[in-house]
Design an enzyme around this catalytic site. Structure first.
Site, PDB file in Angstrom:
ATOM      1  CB  CYS A 112      -1.015  -0.016   1.128  1.00 38.73           C
ATOM      2  SG  CYS A 112      -0.556  -0.894   2.616  1.00 38.73           S
ATOM      3  NE  ARG A 159       2.299  -9.055   5.430  1.00 42.40           N
ATOM      4  CZ  ARG A 159       0.982  -8.961   5.280  1.00 42.40           C
ATOM      5  NH1 ARG A 159       0.182  -9.788   5.933  1.00 42.40           N
ATOM      6  NH2 ARG A 159       0.465  -8.040   4.477  1.00 42.40           N
ATOM      7  CD  GLN A 190      -0.574  -8.784   0.112  1.00 44.45           C
ATOM      8  OE1 GLN A 190      -0.092  -7.714  -0.233  1.00 44.45           O
ATOM      9  NE2 GLN A 190      -1.251  -8.917   1.234  1.00 44.45           N
ATOM     10  CG  ASP A 249      -2.254  -5.483  -2.321  1.00 46.08           C
ATOM     11  OD1 ASP A 249      -3.426  -5.317  -1.958  1.00 46.08           O
ATOM     12  OD2 ASP A 249      -1.274  -5.005  -1.728  1.00 46.08           O
ATOM     13  CG  HIS A 272      -3.816  -0.229  -2.474  1.00 43.81           C
ATOM     14  ND1 HIS A 272      -2.772  -1.056  -2.852  1.00 43.81           N
ATOM     15  CD2 HIS A 272      -4.031  -0.461  -1.153  1.00 43.81           C
ATOM     16  CE1 HIS A 272      -2.364  -1.746  -1.793  1.00 43.81           C
ATOM     17  NE2 HIS A 272      -3.108  -1.402  -0.755  1.00 43.81           N
ATOM     18  CE  LYS A 319      -9.260  -7.400   8.930  1.00 38.96           C
ATOM     19  NZ  LYS A 319      -7.987  -8.133   8.837  1.00 38.96           N
ATOM     20  CG  HIS A 330      -5.822  -0.850   1.910  1.00 39.97           C
ATOM     21  ND1 HIS A 330      -4.448  -0.729   2.023  1.00 39.97           N
ATOM     22  CD2 HIS A 330      -6.333   0.294   2.450  1.00 39.97           C
ATOM     23  CE1 HIS A 330      -4.151   0.423   2.591  1.00 39.97           C
ATOM     24  NE2 HIS A 330      -5.276   1.057   2.866  1.00 39.97           N
TER      25      HIS A 330
END
Length: 664
Positions: free
Chosen positions: A355, A384, A402, A404, A406, A490, A536
């Protein structure tokens, strides 16, 4: 007198010392027998604990399955600890919580670690304790008295725990049985009224492992005994059947049989993808790209390593640093937990999420309100630093990718964008055969942003799901207080797989915090600067975990469009080798991932081998098939075979191998 309000709105006045059990008995003998606990002002409590003032009271029975299971599993853990200390004197007790499907307890054995050979004897002792129906009595102790008691009995772990609990916290003990032989454990509760309230045939001890005291590898190693516990024998049997089926579907086992991937110590927590496994990855990646292209996303790629100042500004450095892989140019002369102020060295970090990098792309150039919504998508590789003990095959790794994205949007676009995401997620999950539940995770205690920001964000997500028609019992709609991220509430998508397990996968978060912290803005219709709202979102969650879920959901029998090898042409006799190669070439030309098996082996051997590898289609050819231009098609999991012309077989396999988004 206390005024006790029941769920139907009626009020009863009772004297101090009255328990929920007394009120159940006053209502009727049936309820008195059925009531196992109570919710007092929303807090789950013992049925025998006296009421302390005016309160809202709801009596809990076994029909309230969630509460009943939590109580039963807590009791099983308590009974397990008592049984172990009876059988193995000198064993120290530590913690024993309930879990999603059972319970565990950590012990410090006197002589040797426990093994699975000890479990049958412990189970029998647990059943004896249940048969004795020992009352479980809650007592409040002073800190000094409780520490002295534990130290006297040699319970050093319990004494340490009691000493570390916050000053002013009520210290409670549960006493099992009566008199000098009563067994004690320090516990917040609640518990059922007695050990006999749990079913003696509805639990099973499952395994033993090592565990560090308080989860810290610097501390003593303990023996952890796991068990599963249910309300009745039928539930236990169903659970054990699910476990047996889950073992057959374990993605690590199937991943080896199908030659998909492996893990090894040289890259602990990261995956070595084999050609077969990476075919699945590429098929998913291509599928998702078509989906996001059609939905108006723009794909980007951002750096793996970024300056720690960026993570400090975003808030991740303070909230998430222990899970980040940090890379110093050289060790700076600053405190580990201090700000990034060194002039001669800097911290870098592998990104744990994408992000902040997407905000930096958004900030390139001036954005107008006409540019919004701006949907940035990335197959973003993240790292991570997950604890060693938490790593689990593809399901929990340290390096992952991911799907992912945004979405930067105006305030008036939020609900519409979330609705569009709900429709996209619904289509994708249904393409893979999943049903799902949607849950709204609300603000945690520790968070960034104002209450006004959180009020808006939570309302917008809730309204979007309502307008999409998904906030219903059919979709398992539920709100989860305190479970949001530190920067945003979320929506979560919880998938249900073929054997009834749930997996939290997709999410969309409505974030006003990060655009503020990273100074993202656009020029509004009024000519002034405004903050965008940042949504997100992810659908697979991570490719690694989603592939693991798919392998287990389908028990390795993936849809043909995802299968690494979609067909194998196998010969019965060597005379058919030339025809088999011709068949394979035509299948390959039609876009089918095909292999030839011309080995000098019996056909039954070949069938078994390719079945284990989960090849969906086996085309068997011999001398007759070569003469007639046909194939004998064996479909994985079915009995017998189907005789088809080669053209018919190609048409059938080509249709099955077409990804679902192209079929729509």
């Amino acid at each position: 007198m206390f005024r006790i309000t029941l769920p139907d709105g009626s009020v009863r006045e009772v004297a101090p010392g009255t328990t929920p059990a007394d009120i159940a008995a006053a209502i009727g003998p049936g309820l008195a027998k059925a009531a196992i606990a109570a919710r007092v002002d929303g807090e789950l409590r013992d049925i025998m604990r006296p009421l302390e003032g005016d309160a809202q009271l709801a009596l809990v029975t076994s029909k309230d399955e969630k509460d009943a299971l939590e109580l039963a599993r807590h009791d099983y853990a308590h009974i397990l600890a008592e049984a172990v200390q009876h059988l193995f004197p000198g064993t120290q007790i530590t913690f024993g919580p309930s879990t999603d499907d059972g319970f565990y307890y950590d012990f410090a054995p006197k002589d040797r670690p426990f093994t699975e050979e000890d479990l049958p004897a412990i189970e029998e002792e647990m059943r004896r304790i249940i048969a004795r129906d020992e009352p479980l009595i809650r007592e409040v102790w002073s800190r000094a008295d409780l520490i002295a008691r534990w130290e006297k009995e040699g319970e050093t772990f319990k004494a340490q725990w009691a000493a570390e609990l916050p000053e002013g916290e009520e210290l409670t003990v549960y006493r099992a049985g009566k008199g000098e032989d009563a067994w004690l454990d320090m516990c917040r509760g609640p518990h059922l009224a007695s050990t006999g309230k749990v079913a003696p045939d509805a639990f099973k001890l499952t395994r033993v492992s090592g565990a560090y005291w308080r989860g810290d590898q610097k501390n003593a190693m303990l023996s952890r005994i796991y068990g599963t516990g249910w309300l009745n024998k039928k539930q236990l049997a169903e659970h054990l059947t699910r476990l047996e089926e889950a073992a057959k579907r374990d993605h690590r086992k199937l991943g080896q049989e199908m030659d998909l991937f492996h893990l090894q110590a040289e890259a602990h927590g990261s995956v070595f993808w084999h050609p077969n496994g990476f075919v699945i990855w590429r098929a998913l990646e291509a599928y998702m790209r078509r989906a996001i292209d059609a939905a108006g996303y723009q794909e980007v790629k951002t750096p793996q390593v970024m300056d720690a100042r960026q993570w400090e500004q975003s808030g991740h450095w303070g909230k998430y640093r222990e899970n980040m892989f940090v890379i110093p140019d050289e060790v700076p002369n600053v405190e580990d937990e201090g700000p990034i102020v060194s002039n001669d060295a800097q911290w870098m970090a592998l990104k744990p999420m994408n992000c902040p990098a997407h905000v930096l792309i958004f900030r390139q150039g001036i954005k107008s309100y006409r540019d919004l919504p701006l949907r940035l998508y990335e197959n973003g590789c993240c790292h991570r630093n997950e604890p060693h003990g938490a790593l689990h095959g593809l399901m929990r790794v340290r390096q992952f990718t991911q799907d992912d994205a945004h979405i930067f949007c105006r305030e008036d676009q939020i609900v519409e964008e979330v609705q569009a995401f709900c429709r996209l997620a619904d289509r994708i999950y249904r393409d893979f055969g999943f049903t799902y539940a949607i849950k709204l995770a609300l603000r945690p205690d520790k968070r960034f942003g104002t209450d006004e920001m959180w009020d808006k964000a939570e309302t917008e997500l809730r309204d979007a799901v309502v307008r999409a028609g998904l906030a219903t019992e059919e979709y398992g709609w539920e709100e989860l207080p305190g479970e949001g991220a530190f920067y945003a509430p979320k929506l979560e998508w919880h998938l249900t797989d073929a054997i009834g397990r749930t997996w939290q996968v997709g999410t969309i978060q409505s974030d006003r915090v990060l655009p503020e912290r990273l100074d993202a803005s656009y020029v509004g219709e009024d000519g002034e600067r405004h903050r965008p709202v940042m949504l997100h979102r992810a659908i697979f969650g991570s490719y690694e975990r989603f592939i693991g879920i798919l392998v287990e959901h389908f028990a390795g029998k993936l849809p043909v469009w995802l299968a690494p090898t979609q067909a194998v042409v196998a010969t019965i006799v060597s005379d058919a080798d030339g025809y088999a190669q011709e068949v394979a070439a035509k299948l390959r030309a039609a876009g089918i991932r095909v292999e030839s098996d011309l080995r000098n082996e019996k056909i039954n051997y070949k069938v078994r081998e390719h079945s284990v590898a989960k090849v969906p289609n086996l085309l068997v050819v011999g001398k007759r098939e070569a003469e007639e231009g046909t194939v004998a098609l064996r479909v994985l999991g079915s009995q017998g075979q189907q005789m088809l012309t080669l053209d018919e077989a190609i048409a059938k396999l080509k249709a099955e191998a077409t990804p679902p988004d192209l079929v729509h």
